[in-house]
Motif scaffolding. Structure first.
Motif, PDB file in Angstrom:
ATOM      1  N   SER A 269      82.582 -17.226  38.044  1.00 10.82           N
ATOM      2  CA  SER A 269      82.336 -16.472  39.267  1.00 10.82           C
ATOM      3  C   SER A 269      81.109 -15.565  39.184  1.00 10.82           C
ATOM      4  O   SER A 269      80.231 -15.602  40.041  1.00 10.82           O
ATOM      5  CB  SER A 269      83.572 -15.652  39.624  1.00 10.82           C
ATOM      6  OG  SER A 269      83.339 -14.900  40.772  1.00 10.82           O
ATOM      7  N   THR A 270      81.040 -14.753  38.145  1.00  6.40           N
ATOM      8  CA  THR A 270      79.930 -13.805  38.007  1.00  6.40           C
ATOM      9  C   THR A 270      78.597 -14.528  37.880  1.00  6.40           C
ATOM     10  O   THR A 270      77.610 -14.134  38.498  1.00  6.40           O
ATOM     11  CB  THR A 270      80.165 -12.893  36.782  1.00  6.40           C
ATOM     12  OG1 THR A 270      81.422 -12.247  36.937  1.00  6.40           O
ATOM     13  CG2 THR A 270      79.081 -11.854  36.648  1.00  6.40           C
TER      14      THR A 270
ATOM     15  N   ASP B 251      86.546 -20.101  39.966  1.00  2.19           N
ATOM     16  CA  ASP B 251      86.808 -20.027  38.529  1.00  2.19           C
ATOM     17  C   ASP B 251      86.359 -18.661  38.029  1.00  2.19           C
ATOM     18  O   ASP B 251      85.168 -18.345  38.047  1.00  2.19           O
ATOM     19  CB  ASP B 251      86.038 -21.147  37.814  1.00  2.19           C
ATOM     20  CG  ASP B 251      86.287 -21.181  36.323  1.00  2.19           C
ATOM     21  OD1 ASP B 251      86.629 -20.138  35.734  1.00  2.19           O
ATOM     22  OD2 ASP B 251      86.110 -22.262  35.734  1.00  2.19           O
ATOM     23  N   LYS B 252      87.305 -17.842  37.599  1.00  2.00           N
ATOM     24  CA  LYS B 252      86.998 -16.467  37.162  1.00  2.00           C
ATOM     25  C   LYS B 252      85.911 -16.437  36.089  1.00  2.00           C
ATOM     26  O   LYS B 252      85.097 -15.535  36.042  1.00  2.00           O
ATOM     27  CB  LYS B 252      88.259 -15.774  36.637  1.00  2.00           C
ATOM     28  CG  LYS B 252      89.336 -15.610  37.675  1.00  2.00           C
ATOM     29  CD  LYS B 252      88.961 -14.540  38.652  1.00  2.00           C
ATOM     30  CE  LYS B 252      90.088 -14.329  39.638  1.00  2.00           C
ATOM     31  NZ  LYS B 252      89.669 -13.740  40.856  1.00  2.00           N
ATOM     32  N   LYS B 253      85.908 -17.445  35.236  1.00  2.00           N
ATOM     33  CA  LYS B 253      84.949 -17.510  34.143  1.00  2.00           C
ATOM     34  C   LYS B 253      83.519 -17.725  34.660  1.00  2.00           C
ATOM     35  O   LYS B 253      82.559 -17.232  34.091  1.00  2.00           O
ATOM     36  CB  LYS B 253      85.359 -18.643  33.204  1.00  2.00           C
ATOM     37  CG  LYS B 253      84.719 -18.619  31.863  1.00  2.00           C
ATOM     38  CD  LYS B 253      85.451 -19.592  30.951  1.00  2.00           C
ATOM     39  CE  LYS B 253      84.497 -20.263  30.012  1.00  2.00           C
ATOM     40  NZ  LYS B 253      85.129 -21.265  29.191  1.00  2.00           N
TER      41      LYS B 253
END
Length: 172
Positions: free
Chosen positions: A52-53, A48-50
């Motif tokens: 990931s970080t 999930d790009k949201k």
């Protein structure tokens, strides 16, 4: 809704004011067991790009602040050979604690050599399996290169300089 709540909670945990809380969580055995139990869930959240970080940040903190948990996480990422195991994440996790670097790179090296040995001892080697080691071999070589460029001044440089100085003195 649940995904949003998870994201909000995880985002709070990585804020500077919760730095000590995160350190306590990572060293408390009941939380360590919880982290181990749900590691695959955390790893899946990386997609999930949201999230990931945030997830990568948390994994890095886990690896930095708890030697045994860090080794376990690195071993799990390597041994699962997940499509979500990316070389950069593995590189960052191994590099996150330079005091543990040599022992953790050894985990990666042993994985590569054991698998390479198993593949090469087969009567008909499966080159697809060998290709699956590519990510790990590339990560390993990048780590070794980074180590010698940035973390370790090789002893031989000092010895060469010292020997050159002695040779110059003797030549006079």
């Amino acid at each position: 809704m649940q995904q949003s709540t998870s994201s909000d909670i995880l985002s709070i945990l990585i804020q500077e004011e919760f730095k000590e809380t995160l350190s306590l969580i990572v060293t408390d055995e009941k939380y360590v067991d919880f982290i181990k139990k749900y590691l695959s869930y955390l790893i899946n959240m990386i997609a999930d790009k949201k999230l990931s970080t945030v997830i990568k940040f948390l994994l890095k903190k886990f690896v930095m602040h708890n030697k045994a948990l860090g080794d376990w996480i690195i071993s799990e990422l390597i041994n699962k050979q997940s499509e979500l195991t990316d070389g950069l994440l593995l590189f960052d996790l191994i590099m996150s604690n330079t005091e543990q670097f040599l022992r953790r790179i050894k985990i990666l090296k042993e994985f590569i050599f054991q698998n390479f040995s198993a593949i090469s001892s087969e009567e008909k080697p499966d080159y697809g399996k060998l290709n699956s080691l590519k990510l790990f071999m590339e990560t390993f070589t990048s780590l070794v290169q980074f180590y010698f460029k940035n973390l370790q001044v090789p002893i031989w440089r000092d010895q060469v300089t010292l020997m050159s100085s002695q040779n110059l003195e003797e030549a006079k």
